[in-house]
Write a protein that holds these residues in place. Sequence first.
Motif, PDB file in Angstrom:
ATOM      1  N   LYS A   1      46.495  94.235 111.267  1.00 28.38           N
ATOM      2  CA  LYS A   1      47.151  92.928 110.658  1.00 28.38           C
ATOM      3  C   LYS A   1      46.695  92.745 109.298  1.00 28.38           C
ATOM      4  O   LYS A   1      47.467  92.109 108.528  1.00 28.38           O
ATOM      5  CB  LYS A   1      46.857  91.496 111.543  1.00 28.38           C
ATOM      6  CG  LYS A   1      47.440  91.754 112.724  1.00 28.38           C
ATOM      7  CD  LYS A   1      46.870  90.375 113.625  1.00 28.38           C
ATOM      8  CE  LYS A   1      47.170  90.357 115.239  1.00 28.38           C
ATOM      9  NZ  LYS A   1      46.442  89.370 116.022  1.00 28.38           N
TER      10      LYS A   1
ATOM     11  N   MET B   1      46.462  95.226 107.032  1.00 28.96           N
ATOM     12  CA  MET B   1      47.101  96.413 106.301  1.00 28.96           C
ATOM     13  C   MET B   1      48.627  96.262 106.349  1.00 28.96           C
ATOM     14  O   MET B   1      49.339  95.768 107.161  1.00 28.96           O
ATOM     15  CB  MET B   1      46.756  97.651 107.152  1.00 28.96           C
ATOM     16  CG  MET B   1      45.456  97.858 107.316  1.00 28.96           C
ATOM     17  SD  MET B   1      45.384  99.636 108.322  1.00 28.96           S
ATOM     18  CE  MET B   1      44.045  99.511 109.160  1.00 28.96           C
TER      19      MET B   1
ATOM     20  N   VAL C   1      52.241  98.496 105.011  1.00 30.89           N
ATOM     21  CA  VAL C   1      52.510  99.979 104.888  1.00 30.89           C
ATOM     22  C   VAL C   1      53.977  99.780 104.208  1.00 30.89           C
ATOM     23  O   VAL C   1      54.974  99.225 105.166  1.00 30.89           O
ATOM     24  CB  VAL C   1      52.350 100.825 105.974  1.00 30.89           C
ATOM     25  CG1 VAL C   1      52.986 102.069 105.447  1.00 30.89           C
ATOM     26  CG2 VAL C   1      51.046 101.116 106.505  1.00 30.89           C
TER      27      VAL C   1
ATOM     28  N   PHE D   1      56.749 102.305 104.143  1.00 30.54           N
ATOM     29  CA  PHE D   1      57.389 103.640 104.516  1.00 30.54           C
ATOM     30  C   PHE D   1      58.217 104.206 103.792  1.00 30.54           C
ATOM     31  O   PHE D   1      59.124 103.386 102.993  1.00 30.54           O
ATOM     32  CB  PHE D   1      57.934 103.668 106.172  1.00 30.54           C
ATOM     33  CG  PHE D   1      56.737 103.295 106.955  1.00 30.54           C
ATOM     34  CD1 PHE D   1      56.172 104.230 107.507  1.00 30.54           C
ATOM     35  CD2 PHE D   1      56.584 102.107 107.468  1.00 30.54           C
ATOM     36  CE1 PHE D   1      55.009 104.310 108.591  1.00 30.54           C
ATOM     37  CE2 PHE D   1      55.651 102.047 108.572  1.00 30.54           C
ATOM     38  CZ  PHE D   1      54.694 102.962 108.897  1.00 30.54           C
TER      39      PHE D   1
ATOM     40  N   ALA E   1      61.986 101.487 106.666  1.00 27.74           N
ATOM     41  CA  ALA E   1      61.732 101.240 108.039  1.00 27.74           C
ATOM     42  C   ALA E   1      62.118  99.832 108.549  1.00 27.74           C
ATOM     43  O   ALA E   1      61.268  99.328 109.185  1.00 27.74           O
ATOM     44  CB  ALA E   1      60.185 101.730 108.658  1.00 27.74           C
ATOM     45  N   LEU E   2      63.198  99.340 107.975  1.00 29.85           N
ATOM     46  CA  LEU E   2      63.477  97.871 108.315  1.00 29.85           C
ATOM     47  C   LEU E   2      64.130  97.823 109.650  1.00 29.85           C
ATOM     48  O   LEU E   2      64.770  98.965 110.263  1.00 29.85           O
ATOM     49  CB  LEU E   2      64.595  97.546 107.216  1.00 29.85           C
ATOM     50  CG  LEU E   2      64.254  97.338 105.869  1.00 29.85           C
ATOM     51  CD1 LEU E   2      65.413  96.564 104.866  1.00 29.85           C
ATOM     52  CD2 LEU E   2      63.090  96.266 105.482  1.00 29.85           C
ATOM     53  N   PHE E   3      63.943  96.987 110.360  1.00 35.52           N
ATOM     54  CA  PHE E   3      64.719  96.767 111.734  1.00 35.52           C
ATOM     55  C   PHE E   3      66.195  96.373 111.696  1.00 35.52           C
ATOM     56  O   PHE E   3      66.530  95.638 110.890  1.00 35.52           O
ATOM     57  CB  PHE E   3      63.891  95.571 112.489  1.00 35.52           C
ATOM     58  CG  PHE E   3      62.617  95.748 112.419  1.00 35.52           C
ATOM     59  CD1 PHE E   3      61.925  96.728 113.055  1.00 35.52           C
ATOM     60  CD2 PHE E   3      61.585  94.641 112.172  1.00 35.52           C
ATOM     61  CE1 PHE E   3      60.459  96.978 113.047  1.00 35.52           C
ATOM     62  CE2 PHE E   3      60.325  94.617 112.162  1.00 35.52           C
ATOM     63  CZ  PHE E   3      59.591  95.938 112.544  1.00 35.52           C
TER      64      PHE E   3
ATOM     65  N   PHE F   1      59.625  88.530 110.264  1.00 33.80           N
ATOM     66  CA  PHE F   1      59.078  89.090 111.663  1.00 33.80           C
ATOM     67  C   PHE F   1      57.649  88.941 111.503  1.00 33.80           C
ATOM     68  O   PHE F   1      56.968  88.447 112.667  1.00 33.80           O
ATOM     69  CB  PHE F   1      59.591  90.597 111.814  1.00 33.80           C
ATOM     70  CG  PHE F   1      59.299  91.096 113.027  1.00 33.80           C
ATOM     71  CD1 PHE F   1      59.975  90.890 113.980  1.00 33.80           C
ATOM     72  CD2 PHE F   1      58.071  92.016 112.950  1.00 33.80           C
ATOM     73  CE1 PHE F   1      59.588  91.422 115.449  1.00 33.80           C
ATOM     74  CE2 PHE F   1      57.789  92.568 114.133  1.00 33.80           C
ATOM     75  CZ  PHE F   1      58.447  92.270 115.179  1.00 33.80           C
ATOM     76  N   PRO F   2      56.849  89.543 110.795  1.00 33.43           N
ATOM     77  CA  PRO F   2      55.347  89.484 110.980  1.00 33.43           C
ATOM     78  C   PRO F   2      54.736  88.100 110.886  1.00 33.43           C
ATOM     79  O   PRO F   2      53.992  87.894 111.675  1.00 33.43           O
ATOM     80  CB  PRO F   2      54.735  90.290 109.619  1.00 33.43           C
ATOM     81  CG  PRO F   2      55.907  90.937 108.933  1.00 33.43           C
ATOM     82  CD  PRO F   2      57.263  90.257 109.277  1.00 33.43           C
TER      83      PRO F   2
ATOM     84  N   ARG G   1      58.388  92.373 103.368  1.00 33.79           N
ATOM     85  CA  ARG G   1      57.941  92.431 104.509  1.00 33.79           C
ATOM     86  C   ARG G   1      56.394  92.787 104.620  1.00 33.79           C
ATOM     87  O   ARG G   1      55.534  92.373 105.289  1.00 33.79           O
ATOM     88  CB  ARG G   1      58.798  93.132 105.677  1.00 33.79           C
ATOM     89  CG  ARG G   1      58.339  93.018 107.013  1.00 33.79           C
ATOM     90  CD  ARG G   1      59.074  93.910 108.021  1.00 33.79           C
ATOM     91  NE  ARG G   1      59.053  95.256 107.792  1.00 33.79           N
ATOM     92  CZ  ARG G   1      59.616  96.241 108.228  1.00 33.79           C
ATOM     93  NH1 ARG G   1      60.533  96.091 109.204  1.00 33.79           N
ATOM     94  NH2 ARG G   1      59.341  97.583 108.111  1.00 33.79           N
TER      95      ARG G   1
END
Lengths: 265, 269
Positions: free
Chosen positions: B85, B87, B89, B91, B95-97, B108-109, B157
């Motif tokens: 939590k 960290m 990253v 990508f 790497a979006l949903f 989201f987080p 994000r």
Amino acid sequence: MRRHSLMDRIGLFGRAGIDIVSVLGRSTIFLFHALLGRGGLGGGFGLLIKQLHSVGVMSLVIIVVSGIFIGMVLALQGFSILSSYGSEQAVGQMVALTLLRELGPVVTALLFAGRAGSALTAEIGNMKSTEQLSSLEMIGVDPLKYIIAPRLWAGFISLPVLAMIFSVVGIWGGSWVAVDWLGVYDGSYWANMQNSVTFSGDVLNGIIKSIVFAFVVTWIAVFQGYDCEPTSEGISRATTKTVVYASLAVLGLDFILTALMFGDF
Amino acid sequence: MSADNAYAVELKGVSFKRGTRSIFNNVDIRIPRGKVTGIMGPSGCGKTTLLRLMGMQLRPSSGEVWVNNQNLPTLSRSDLFDARKHMGVLFQSGALFTDLDVFENVAFPLRVHTQLPEEMIRDIVLLKLQAVGLRGAIDLMPDELSGGMKRRVALARAIALDPQILMYDEPFVGQDPIAMGVLVRLIRLLNDALGITSIVVSHDLAETASIADYLYVVGDGQVLGQGTPEELMNADNPRIRQFMTGDPDGPVPFHFPASDYRTDLLGKR
């Protein structure tokens, strides 16, 4: 083409054995973490409802249509055989027992593997290849809880319900053919069925079968997606494996369960 | 034993193997807290693998991975998710949903890790999207965004929970010059404004060297060199020099090992 020596062949055989044991071990740990690990269902009840819709409700059309047709075919075949013995009044009993004991759970599981199982594998595999699962992990969310667990539970719940719906519409389809078309007496179609079908012996055994199939088919589908190689070819291979392995597992388990439930020994 | 607090991430004697192939052999890396650290090296040398080792998405064959004074390989699965939590990253693909719009991706987080009221979540999401210049794209779906925009949304994000460590996996790959310039400035700006530790894994020399306080050059499963960008530019090691100057041939050969060229062309048909 390269020829393998005897030792090479023994080596390949051993390697295949190790691979099988390794996959079984990984898939068991995977299932354990998804269902029993800390954190419950992860995404909560809302995610389960969403998955019940996509796995269960979206499979309804193929299940209902197949159920009706299979019930109709059973009635037609049953009538043609039974009428040669003058026993066409027993067609309702035959349709009901065949559907509740065998075809309901088995055909539903096979259709479920093809419709929902392959979709689950492809969806999870695609999430893996686009790093969405990695992304979840690094946000501090366990994908086994958030992605896998709701899909597993949705499969476990949906398939037995779908199997029951399949049997019900199949019996209904059988009555269209037997009663409305072929002229079997309405009363004997339903009364014979009522007299011969028992809840514990037939209905409950069918439900138990569909619960076992639900467990195996959904487990295979989500594990294949999670464990696949994250490429287009890997996802395609995993989807194929889901349908093949799940179908074979259903048919094999059906024999074992039938022997245990109805075998007279 | 606890790691030095001056370092946000510390790899001590880390080795990593894929099957029988060794990817890293006894690597030591220290990422200073509050700085931008670049990890550079030629394509395929294992930079992304290194990043995944730091986030424990890959488990080292041996060695210690200290992040915020916790040795990650010794943590339980649930403690590891708690540690992550802190960290963030970015990508390579973003790497979006794909089933969530831009707003929900950034929210989201916050939704899964906090109990904040909806109004506050909305305010935080707007702040983060404003920071990456995409507040106007709030209702778009990921497939409606360009590659550069996806990465900026993913960055928003990644900073939604104000992480202590932010890792970037090849952030400059496939970016047009404007998007590249925006990202370069953003990485430096976010690091300084939020007081976080940034780790940039990249083979884009000029961009990484322009924002990094400290650089590591990796290759052949080892750390080939480390230092400030100026120190590495003047390094004596021919491998580092070749990488920093971009020479096609040198200790790192341009050609994949092959049999003699002349024999191949004129040999038996």
